[in-house]
Design an enzyme around this catalytic site. Structure first.
Site, short mmCIF file in Angstrom:
data_model
loop_
_atom_site.label_atom_id
_atom_site.label_comp_id
_atom_site.label_asym_id
_atom_site.label_seq_id
_atom_site.Cartn_x
_atom_site.Cartn_y
_atom_site.Cartn_z
N HIS A 281 1.12 -1.25 0.05
CA HIS A 281 -0.08 -0.12 0.21
C HIS A 281 0.75 1.29 -0.11
CE1 HIS A 281 -3.60 2.28 0.80
NE2 HIS A 281 -2.76 3.10 1.80
N HIS A 296 3.24 6.12 -1.73
CA HIS A 296 3.90 7.15 -0.85
C HIS A 296 5.65 7.25 -1.02
CE1 HIS A 296 0.08 8.85 0.67
NE2 HIS A 296 0.09 7.50 1.05
N LYS A 339 -4.74 10.14 -8.26
CA LYS A 339 -4.12 10.21 -7.16
C LYS A 339 -4.11 11.92 -6.82
CE LYS A 339 -2.38 9.06 -2.92
NZ LYS A 339 -3.21 7.99 -1.82
#
Length: 407
Positions: A281, A296, A339
């Site tokens: 993730h 990230h 995103k």
């Protein structure tokens, strides 16, 4: 609300009455109860020990909240235990917040860095207490030890369009050029921690709801990544040393083993399939509900942009750092999926990224974690995955990311 001692007393009292004490006459029962009370916590109906900040309770002969001064029904030891002059947690553990007190003894005092000096000894029963100041101190140490970070000669970015936070959902491509202008792959990606991360990033199916099949080779790549980032770098060893001295882990083996489960253990984000992990993730990114979820990590961003699979649109914030690592909030489209804000630490080493997220998840799970990098604050938000667990009730990491700075 009863504190631990009062609850224990209450339970013991019920147990006494349920185990044959019914035959004892009223006076004898009263003497037994008083004796038990004295033996366990030495509370009394006319003491503020353990009661500071609680509301008015008619079961007690006197009160221990700020209103008692106005109504003149304070206990005789109110000033000792509850007034601003009291700097000890003796008798005050888990009390409600009271702005009159100079220091505090509840579970949030570590978060706000306003615990009394004896909070750890008196209230935590030997549990490790890690203050915000200690987290900032160790994060500065990790920052200083990040020898594998990119230099200005190894990495150049072209941030282009800056948009306000209110426009991050507009999906407007305002940046005609790629985000990364230059990355010295020969210098950076040949390093063991970069190579170990790159080997992991292509192991995942980005669509949630589809089971992740982890091969023996992929498991071995997880072990290589943990070894290279946590065992074979000064930065990783510094993080372990800090957590070891705070009593979180008893050995490096336990530390690395827990990180493996915390980060790589599979759980279900969608449709009851074992389709996700904290690592996938946060570092690789996922697609859920028709949009990008997580994602990230700057190295994954660069690799996908290089292959033409990622289109950079804009950024909504840029941190105060003038050298790498820097922190930006990015808007982009990943092979058709948008995103809105993908915040990332740009230019840091894989071990630094992994270490600060691990530090924050272990010490501040589900909360803001305040770091200090070169004297400037970085806030990391973490979330636990609450629908499943590993080991003895431990929770997988759900996500972690840099928080948008306040403006």
């Amino acid at each position: 609300m009863l504190d631990g001692g009062q609850q224990d007393f209450q339970v013991r009292t019920v147990q006494m009455l349920d185990c044959g004490c019914q035959a004892v006459d009223g006076l004898a029962s009263l003497l037994i109860l008083i004796s038990s009370w004295k033996d366990w916590q030495d509370y009394s109906l006319d003491s503020c020990q353990g009661r500071c900040g609680f509301g008015t309770d008619s079961d007690f002969s006197c009160q221990c909240n700020p209103s008692c001064e106005r109504f003149k029904d304070c206990c005789s030891d109110y000033a000792v235990f509850c007034k601003a002059g009291s700097k000890s947690c003796n008798g005050r553990c888990d009390e409600k917040y009271n702005s009159q007190n100079e220091c505090h003894c509840n579970s949030k005092c570590t978060q706000y860095n306003n615990c009394c000096s004896d909070y750890a000894d008196i209230c935590k029963g030997g549990e490790p207490v890690i203050t915000d100041a200690e987290i900032k101190s160790v994060s500065e140490a990790l920052y200083a030890l990040d020898s594998n970070r990119a230099s200005a000669s190894q990495l150049e970015i072209d941030s282009q369009a800056l948009i306000p936070g209110s426009q991050t959902g507009s999906q407007a491509d305002l940046s005609p050029r790629p985000f990364f202008r230059f990355v010295d792959e020969a210098s950076l990606f040949s390093r063991p921690t970069y190579a170990a991360l790159a080997a992991l990033l292509d192991n995942y199916n980005r669509m949630t709801g589809q089971t992740e099949d982890v091969s023996p080779q992929e498991t071995a790549e997880q072990d290589v990544f943990l070894r290279e980032t946590m065992r074979n770098t000064e930065l990783g060893r510094e993080l372990f040393a800090f957590l070891y001295t705070k009593g979180i882990y008893a050995s490096e083996e336990e530390f690395v083993s827990d990180l493996k489960m915390m980060w790589f253990g599979l759980y279900s984000r969608y449709n009851r399939k074992m389709d996700s992990s904290g690592f996938e993730h946060i570092f690789a990114g996922e697609i859920k509900g028709g949009k990008v979820s997580g994602f990230h990590n700057w190295i994954q961003f660069y690799l996908l942009e290089k292959r033409g699979l990622l289109n950079y649109y804009s950024h909504s914030f840029n941190g105060p750092w003038t050298t790498f690592p820097d922190v930006l909030g990015l808007q982009f489209k990943w092979d058709g999926y948008f995103k809105q804000v993908g915040s990332a630490v740009i230019g840091c080493s894989p071990e630094f990224d992994f270490a600060i997220y691990s530090l924050c998840y272990i010490t501040r799970p589900g909360k803001h974690c305040r770091l200090s990098l070169g004297g400037k604050e970085l806030i990391i938000q973490t979330y636990t995955w609450d629908n499943s667990h590993y080991g003895d009730g431990k929770k997988f990491i759900g996500t972690a990311y840099p928080v948008t700075p306040r403006t």
